[in-house]
Design an enzyme around this catalytic site. Structure first.
Site, PDB file in Angstrom:
ATOM      1  N   SER A  44       0.792  -1.226   0.000  1.00 12.32           N
ATOM      2  CA  SER A  44       0.000   0.000   0.000  1.00 12.32           C
ATOM      3  C   SER A  44       0.824   1.276   0.000  1.00 12.32           C
ATOM      4  O   SER A  44       0.349   2.311  -0.449  1.00 12.32           O
ATOM      5  CB  SER A  44      -0.950   0.005   1.204  1.00 12.32           C
ATOM      6  OG  SER A  44      -0.227  -0.139   2.405  1.00 12.32           O
TER       7      SER A  44
ATOM      8  N   HIS B  95      -5.417  -3.173  -2.986  1.00 13.60           N
ATOM      9  CA  HIS B  95      -5.010  -2.246  -4.051  1.00 13.60           C
ATOM     10  C   HIS B  95      -4.885  -2.929  -5.411  1.00 13.60           C
ATOM     11  O   HIS B  95      -4.427  -2.308  -6.366  1.00 13.60           O
ATOM     12  CB  HIS B  95      -3.694  -1.564  -3.661  1.00 13.60           C
ATOM     13  CG  HIS B  95      -3.816  -0.818  -2.360  1.00 13.60           C
ATOM     14  ND1 HIS B  95      -4.354   0.446  -2.282  1.00 13.60           N
ATOM     15  CD2 HIS B  95      -3.523  -1.190  -1.085  1.00 13.60           C
ATOM     16  CE1 HIS B  95      -4.367   0.835  -1.015  1.00 13.60           C
ATOM     17  NE2 HIS B  95      -3.873  -0.137  -0.277  1.00 13.60           N
TER      18      HIS B  95
ATOM     19  N   LYS C 234     -11.976   1.228  -2.270  1.00 11.43           N
ATOM     20  CA  LYS C 234     -10.846   1.779  -3.039  1.00 11.43           C
ATOM     21  C   LYS C 234     -11.258   1.801  -4.516  1.00 11.43           C
ATOM     22  O   LYS C 234     -12.072   2.645  -4.900  1.00 11.43           O
ATOM     23  CB  LYS C 234      -9.584   0.990  -2.729  1.00 11.43           C
ATOM     24  CG  LYS C 234      -9.195   1.156  -1.253  1.00 11.43           C
ATOM     25  CD  LYS C 234      -7.930   0.455  -0.881  1.00 11.43           C
ATOM     26  CE  LYS C 234      -7.452   0.839   0.506  1.00 11.43           C
ATOM     27  NZ  LYS C 234      -8.309   0.373   1.611  1.00 11.43           N
TER      28      LYS C 234
HETATM   29  C1  LIG Z   1      -3.518  -3.154   2.080  1.00 18.59           C
HETATM   30  C2  LIG Z   1      -4.717  -2.699   2.840  1.00 18.59           C
HETATM   31  N1  LIG Z   1      -5.485  -3.600   3.462  1.00 18.59           N
HETATM   32  C3  LIG Z   1      -6.572  -3.253   4.150  1.00 18.59           C
HETATM   33  C4  LIG Z   1      -6.946  -1.941   4.269  1.00 18.59           C
HETATM   34  C5  LIG Z   1      -8.143  -1.613   5.093  1.00 18.59           C
HETATM   35  O1  LIG Z   1      -9.284  -1.548   4.294  1.00 18.59           O
HETATM   36  P1  LIG Z   1     -10.532  -0.678   4.772  1.00 18.59           P
HETATM   37  O2  LIG Z   1     -10.169   0.744   4.502  1.00 18.59           O
HETATM   38  O3  LIG Z   1     -11.672  -1.169   3.961  1.00 18.59           O
HETATM   39  O4  LIG Z   1     -10.683  -0.949   6.229  1.00 18.59           O
HETATM   40  C6  LIG Z   1      -6.179  -0.952   3.634  1.00 18.59           C
HETATM   41  C7  LIG Z   1      -6.484   0.490   3.692  1.00 18.59           C
HETATM   42  O5  LIG Z   1      -7.405   1.033   4.105  1.00 18.59           O
HETATM   43  C8  LIG Z   1      -5.048  -1.333   2.910  1.00 18.59           C
HETATM   44  O6  LIG Z   1      -4.273  -0.426   2.303  1.00 18.59           O
END
Ligand SMILES: Cc1ncc(COP(=O)(O)O)c(C=O)c1O
Length: 403
Positions: free
Chosen positions: A195, A223, A254
């Site tokens: 990320s 992502h 996203k």
């Molecule tokens: C790699 C990754 N996994 C999980 C999440 C968490 O997802 P959510 O925003 O739906 O809680 C994020 C960012 O928010 C992320 O960048």
């Protein structure tokens, strides 16, 4: 004062508040202060902040769907027909036909293995907590890439399994750790697209290791979903992989532009999560109108490959224009394009200088990234124009010369 009205220590501040104030001051002086900016427009390539329009390279809205008219119409229509609240957890009485249909559509779209099912969660964070705590326990071990997202790590810690971290993308390090474990179950947990770096995990090789050591591969496709794969099915499709060993989590806030997350996996895994994952069982279902909006988003993701083509053309353009700049651009093939500045204050100053010029590219500092690697996390989306990307590059080149 305590609730009984007695002071907890001399003076008019509690010991907790005094300690917090010291810690906050330390955080501020270390250049780690975080501030929210308030949007007064929808998310998009151009947003309004403090009454000013900015060209934003700051979201994860990779396909430009957060304010897509067809999805907004679907959400509004569903609000009228389903109401606004789910009213209960999925297992109590909150599981709506819209949730059920979306789960079936996601399972068929992502297909991590033949016959896979999918399960919705309210957020990606909760989904990762749910996967790791439901599939691993005290007798088990989780092996995580050092650059994994915080919620995979938090899930591993909460599961009480032995928690091992391997060097970023280092298959030999992982293989050594897998070879020596005596754990009952072995889970390999990795982001697919990292990320803060934008690079891809070596999924085919990770799956080979999972096969060799009879491990389960838990992938976080936050992502990758919507962006990678011919129809946006995600990173598994990008690599042409299918396996019953894979548990695939994808987020829906996203590229899909709305909110929430799903897990797609073998039916036995999904039924186990449904029966036992505490972040699934003990929380209110997300509003069915969001599931309806997501069904419209899924139709666009699968049906409009032009959005991905445009996004990847912008990625090529950006990387071409950034060549030779004094700040290194990490070797990312995805929409996340990190420009590493190094020092915390310097990264914040560069972000502020861009803001003065009308561009929003947030500075990311430790602990989100390793110390000494503060960076601008520039994200490109299908909603940007080539001219907007060219203008950002021109501003960065100017600032590189001036700094
Ligand atoms: C790699 C990754 N996994 C999980 C999440 C968490 O997802 P959510 O925003 O739906 O809680 C994020 C960012 O928010 C992320 O960048």
């Amino acid at each position: 004062m305590s609730v009984t009205g007695r002071p907890e220590r001399e003076g008019d501040t509690t010991s907790l508040i005094a300690a917090l104030e010291v810690e906050l001051a330390e955080r501020r002086s270390a250049g780690l202060w975080r501030q929210r900016r308030v949007l007064s427009s929808p998310q998009g390539a151009r947003v309004v902040v403090d009454g000013r329009e900015l060209v934003a390279f700051a979201s994860n809205d990779y396909l430009g769907l957060a304010n897509d008219p067809a999805i907004v119409v679907a959400a509004a229509a569903a609000a009228r027909s389903c109401g606004v609240g789910a009213g209960a957890s999925h297992l109590l009485s909150g599981h709506h036909a819209q949730h059920d249909a979306l789960e079936r559509e996601l399972a068929a779209f992502v297909q991590p293995c033949p016959g896979a099912r999918a399960l919705l969660f309210s957020t990606g964070y909760l989904a990762n907590l749910g996967i790791l705590t439901a599939l691993a326990g005290r007798k088990d071990a989780v092996f995580a890439d050092r650059l994994d997202h915080a919620c995979l790590n938090d899930g591993a810690l909460l599961s009480r399994a032995a928690f091992h971290r391997y060097r970023h993308g280092d298959l030999d390090d992982l293989a050594r750790q897998l070879a020596t474990t005596t754990a009952r179950r072995r889970l390999i947990a990795t982001d697919t697209v990292f990320s803060m770096d934008g690079d891809l995990a070596p999924l085919p090789a990770l799956l080979e290791l999972a096969d060799r050591f009879d491990a389960t591969l838990v992938i976080d496709d936050a992502h990758g979903f919507g962006v990678l794969g011919e129809r946006g099915q995600g990173t598994l499709a990008h690599f042409g992989l299918q396996s019953e060993r894979v548990v695939c989590m994808g987020t829906l806030g996203k590229a899909a532009g709305v909110a929430g997350a799903f897990v797609a996996a073998h039916p036995a895994v999904i039924e186990t999560l449904l029966q036992t994952a505490r972040p699934y069982v003990f929380t209110t279902a997300s509003p069915p109108l969001l599931a309806a909006a997501l069904r419209a988003a899924l139709a666009i993701i699968g049906g409009e490959p032009g959005r991905r083509r445009h996004l990847f053309a912008l990625i090529d353009l950006f990387r071409d224009r950034m060549r030779g700049l004094r700040w290194p651009l990490l070797p990312s093939p995805t929409a996340i394009q990190p420009l590493v500045v190094g020092d915390n204050d310097a990264a914040v100053a560069l972000s502020a200088a861009l803001l003065e010029r009308g561009f929003w590219a947030p500075a990311i500092r430790p602990p989100t990234v390793p110390a000494g690697t503060a960076r601008l996390r520039i994200t490109l989306t299908a909603a940007h124009t080539a001219a907007e990307v060219e203008a950002l590059c021109a501003a960065l080149r100017e600032l590189a010369g001036a700094a």
